[in-house]
Design a protein around this motif. Structure first.
Motif, PDB file in Angstrom:
ATOM      1  N   LEU A  22       4.352  47.833 -13.278  1.00  0.00           N
ATOM      2  CA  LEU A  22       4.867  49.082 -13.143  1.00  0.00           C
ATOM      3  C   LEU A  22       6.379  49.076 -13.776  1.00  0.00           C
ATOM      4  O   LEU A  22       6.913  49.950 -14.141  1.00  0.00           O
ATOM      5  CB  LEU A  22       4.974  49.584 -11.511  1.00  0.00           C
ATOM      6  CG  LEU A  22       5.343  51.197 -11.365  1.00  0.00           C
ATOM      7  CD1 LEU A  22       4.641  52.015 -11.931  1.00  0.00           C
ATOM      8  CD2 LEU A  22       5.605  51.369  -9.645  1.00  0.00           C
ATOM      9  N   THR A  23       7.030  47.979 -13.435  1.00  0.00           N
ATOM     10  CA  THR A  23       8.478  47.922 -13.884  1.00  0.00           C
ATOM     11  C   THR A  23       8.315  47.748 -15.483  1.00  0.00           C
ATOM     12  O   THR A  23       9.216  48.624 -16.207  1.00  0.00           O
ATOM     13  CB  THR A  23       9.119  46.477 -13.355  1.00  0.00           C
ATOM     14  OG1 THR A  23       9.074  46.672 -12.000  1.00  0.00           O
ATOM     15  CG2 THR A  23      10.400  46.402 -13.934  1.00  0.00           C
ATOM     16  N   TYR A  24       7.221  47.107 -15.946  1.00  0.00           N
ATOM     17  CA  TYR A  24       7.226  47.261 -17.414  1.00  0.00           C
ATOM     18  C   TYR A  24       6.515  48.569 -18.217  1.00  0.00           C
ATOM     19  O   TYR A  24       7.215  49.054 -18.936  1.00  0.00           O
ATOM     20  CB  TYR A  24       6.394  46.128 -17.930  1.00  0.00           C
ATOM     21  CG  TYR A  24       6.982  44.636 -18.097  1.00  0.00           C
ATOM     22  CD1 TYR A  24       7.338  44.572 -19.489  1.00  0.00           C
ATOM     23  CD2 TYR A  24       7.117  43.959 -17.104  1.00  0.00           C
ATOM     24  CE1 TYR A  24       7.906  43.295 -19.826  1.00  0.00           C
ATOM     25  CE2 TYR A  24       7.582  42.752 -17.579  1.00  0.00           C
ATOM     26  CZ  TYR A  24       8.161  42.344 -18.817  1.00  0.00           C
ATOM     27  OH  TYR A  24       8.791  41.227 -19.006  1.00  0.00           O
ATOM     28  N   LEU A  25       5.673  48.988 -17.420  1.00  0.00           N
ATOM     29  CA  LEU A  25       5.073  50.052 -17.942  1.00  0.00           C
ATOM     30  C   LEU A  25       5.422  51.519 -17.615  1.00  0.00           C
ATOM     31  O   LEU A  25       5.085  52.296 -18.328  1.00  0.00           O
ATOM     32  CB  LEU A  25       3.300  49.796 -17.624  1.00  0.00           C
ATOM     33  CG  LEU A  25       2.928  48.675 -18.199  1.00  0.00           C
ATOM     34  CD1 LEU A  25       1.318  48.588 -17.386  1.00  0.00           C
ATOM     35  CD2 LEU A  25       2.684  48.571 -19.612  1.00  0.00           C
ATOM     36  N   GLU A  66      -0.149  40.745 -20.178  1.00  0.00           N
ATOM     37  CA  GLU A  66      -0.804  41.880 -20.304  1.00  0.00           C
ATOM     38  C   GLU A  66      -0.050  43.052 -20.477  1.00  0.00           C
ATOM     39  O   GLU A  66      -0.479  43.898 -21.238  1.00  0.00           O
ATOM     40  CB  GLU A  66      -1.693  42.030 -18.825  1.00  0.00           C
ATOM     41  CG  GLU A  66      -2.643  40.993 -18.690  1.00  0.00           C
ATOM     42  CD  GLU A  66      -3.667  41.085 -19.715  1.00  0.00           C
ATOM     43  OE1 GLU A  66      -4.396  42.314 -20.029  1.00  0.00           O
ATOM     44  OE2 GLU A  66      -4.318  40.271 -20.466  1.00  0.00           O
ATOM     45  N   CYS A  67       0.991  43.178 -19.964  1.00  0.00           N
ATOM     46  CA  CYS A  67       1.874  44.656 -20.043  1.00  0.00           C
ATOM     47  C   CYS A  67       2.311  44.321 -21.595  1.00  0.00           C
ATOM     48  O   CYS A  67       2.363  45.726 -22.222  1.00  0.00           O
ATOM     49  CB  CYS A  67       3.145  44.507 -19.140  1.00  0.00           C
ATOM     50  SG  CYS A  67       2.764  44.741 -17.457  1.00  0.00           S
ATOM     51  N   LYS A  68       2.819  43.583 -22.052  1.00  0.00           N
ATOM     52  CA  LYS A  68       3.229  43.658 -23.414  1.00  0.00           C
ATOM     53  C   LYS A  68       2.075  43.781 -24.366  1.00  0.00           C
ATOM     54  O   LYS A  68       2.409  44.398 -25.483  1.00  0.00           O
ATOM     55  CB  LYS A  68       3.759  41.972 -23.680  1.00  0.00           C
ATOM     56  CG  LYS A  68       5.342  41.714 -23.072  1.00  0.00           C
ATOM     57  CD  LYS A  68       5.886  40.443 -23.600  1.00  0.00           C
ATOM     58  CE  LYS A  68       7.244  40.508 -22.852  1.00  0.00           C
ATOM     59  NZ  LYS A  68       7.816  39.341 -23.166  1.00  0.00           N
ATOM     60  N   SER A  69       0.896  43.311 -24.209  1.00  0.00           N
ATOM     61  CA  SER A  69      -0.159  43.634 -25.056  1.00  0.00           C
ATOM     62  C   SER A  69      -0.628  44.976 -24.974  1.00  0.00           C
ATOM     63  O   SER A  69      -1.194  45.640 -25.823  1.00  0.00           O
ATOM     64  CB  SER A  69      -1.555  42.577 -24.403  1.00  0.00           C
ATOM     65  OG  SER A  69      -2.008  43.069 -23.261  1.00  0.00           O
ATOM     66  N   LEU A  70      -0.396  45.542 -23.970  1.00  0.00           N
ATOM     67  CA  LEU A  70      -0.845  46.980 -23.474  1.00  0.00           C
ATOM     68  C   LEU A  70       0.098  47.795 -24.327  1.00  0.00           C
ATOM     69  O   LEU A  70      -0.129  48.919 -25.091  1.00  0.00           O
ATOM     70  CB  LEU A  70      -0.473  47.411 -22.155  1.00  0.00           C
ATOM     71  CG  LEU A  70      -1.052  48.850 -21.721  1.00  0.00           C
ATOM     72  CD1 LEU A  70      -2.575  48.991 -22.128  1.00  0.00           C
ATOM     73  CD2 LEU A  70      -0.954  49.214 -20.423  1.00  0.00           C
ATOM     74  N   PHE A  71       1.310  47.339 -24.663  1.00  0.00           N
ATOM     75  CA  PHE A  71       2.404  48.080 -25.593  1.00  0.00           C
ATOM     76  C   PHE A  71       2.117  48.292 -26.870  1.00  0.00           C
ATOM     77  O   PHE A  71       2.382  48.948 -27.843  1.00  0.00           O
ATOM     78  CB  PHE A  71       3.811  47.499 -25.340  1.00  0.00           C
ATOM     79  CG  PHE A  71       4.343  47.809 -24.254  1.00  0.00           C
ATOM     80  CD1 PHE A  71       4.701  49.046 -23.931  1.00  0.00           C
ATOM     81  CD2 PHE A  71       5.063  46.742 -23.451  1.00  0.00           C
ATOM     82  CE1 PHE A  71       5.633  49.484 -22.867  1.00  0.00           C
ATOM     83  CE2 PHE A  71       5.806  47.135 -21.986  1.00  0.00           C
ATOM     84  CZ  PHE A  71       5.924  48.250 -21.983  1.00  0.00           C
ATOM     85  N   ARG A  72       1.163  47.391 -27.183  1.00  0.00           N
ATOM     86  CA  ARG A  72       0.614  47.301 -28.764  1.00  0.00           C
ATOM     87  C   ARG A  72      -0.762  48.366 -28.903  1.00  0.00           C
ATOM     88  O   ARG A  72      -1.014  48.462 -30.226  1.00  0.00           O
ATOM     89  CB  ARG A  72       0.393  45.870 -29.093  1.00  0.00           C
ATOM     90  CG  ARG A  72       1.445  45.041 -29.066  1.00  0.00           C
ATOM     91  CD  ARG A  72       1.079  43.694 -29.736  1.00  0.00           C
ATOM     92  NE  ARG A  72       0.347  42.741 -28.879  1.00  0.00           N
ATOM     93  CZ  ARG A  72       0.868  41.981 -28.103  1.00  0.00           C
ATOM     94  NH1 ARG A  72       2.145  41.788 -27.929  1.00  0.00           N
ATOM     95  NH2 ARG A  72      -0.112  41.273 -27.214  1.00  0.00           N
ATOM     96  N   ARG A  76      -0.824  54.002 -25.888  1.00  0.00           N
ATOM     97  CA  ARG A  76       0.210  53.695 -24.970  1.00  0.00           C
ATOM     98  C   ARG A  76       1.172  54.857 -24.869  1.00  0.00           C
ATOM     99  O   ARG A  76       1.512  55.457 -25.615  1.00  0.00           O
ATOM    100  CB  ARG A  76       0.969  52.353 -25.444  1.00  0.00           C
ATOM    101  CG  ARG A  76       1.978  52.226 -24.584  1.00  0.00           C
ATOM    102  CD  ARG A  76       1.601  51.781 -23.154  1.00  0.00           C
ATOM    103  NE  ARG A  76       2.950  51.345 -22.185  1.00  0.00           N
ATOM    104  CZ  ARG A  76       2.963  52.154 -21.330  1.00  0.00           C
ATOM    105  NH1 ARG A  76       2.185  52.925 -20.804  1.00  0.00           N
ATOM    106  NH2 ARG A  76       4.331  52.025 -20.492  1.00  0.00           N
ATOM    107  N   ARG A  77       1.265  55.421 -23.322  1.00  0.00           N
ATOM    108  CA  ARG A  77       2.289  56.354 -23.147  1.00  0.00           C
ATOM    109  C   ARG A  77       3.116  56.069 -22.174  1.00  0.00           C
ATOM    110  O   ARG A  77       2.876  54.994 -21.429  1.00  0.00           O
ATOM    111  CB  ARG A  77       1.298  57.583 -22.660  1.00  0.00           C
ATOM    112  CG  ARG A  77       0.505  57.321 -21.433  1.00  0.00           C
ATOM    113  CD  ARG A  77      -0.451  58.572 -21.296  1.00  0.00           C
ATOM    114  NE  ARG A  77      -0.955  58.340 -19.972  1.00  0.00           N
ATOM    115  CZ  ARG A  77      -1.883  57.482 -19.610  1.00  0.00           C
ATOM    116  NH1 ARG A  77      -2.439  56.597 -20.442  1.00  0.00           N
ATOM    117  NH2 ARG A  77      -2.393  57.431 -18.359  1.00  0.00           N
TER     118      ARG A  77
END
Length: 140
Positions: A22-25, A66-72, A76-77
């Motif tokens: 949650l902190t990342y996303l 996993e969070c960083k890969s989701l940013f790619r 992503r919103r």
């Protein structure tokens, strides 16, 4: 991983994994998805963890990756930061205001602050969790 050990790991670490995601996303639904992916990776992993702390560090590292890969991902919103503070279980309005301000910080400042102040990590553990090297303080 054995079923009982997996259940215990999920019980012990789900809050930490979710809060880091949650902190990342900055989005509850995405954080839930990442947490599920992290625990699926744990279930499928063949790794032997030496201790509870070793497992915790592994889960944090996988969560961050996993969070960083989701940013790619192209879809992503990012949700409104004010809604994020309301979604967390903050007891007072002051706490919500502070958390909202913390969530506006760049990632390299935001994640260590959440790990230290909200999740209780010791300062010595932060570099290994976040993969950064702290700079010594300089006198002005």
């Amino acid at each position: 991983m054995e079923e009982q050990a997996f259940r215990q790991a999920v019980e012990d670490h789900r809050d930490v994994v979710f809060r880091i995601a949650l902190t990342y996303l900055r989005d509850c639904a995405d954080a839930d998805d990442v947490a599920q992916d992290v625990f699926l990776k744990l279930l499928k992993s063949d790794g032997h963890f030496e201790s509870w702390e070793h497992l915790r560090r592994w889960l944090i590292r996988v969560t961050i990756n996993e969070c960083k890969s989701l940013f790619r991902k192209p879809w992503r919103r990012v949700e409104d930061i004010e809604n994020l503070a309301d979604s967390l279980s903050a007891a007072q309005d002051e706490t919500k205001a502070v958390l909202s301000d913390v969530m506006r910080l760049p990632e390299r400042f935001r994640v260590p602050i959440v790990l230290y102040y909200y999740l209780g990590f010791r300062p010595q553990r932060l570099p290994s969790c976040c993969m950064y090297q702290p700079r010594p303080f300089e006198r002005v």
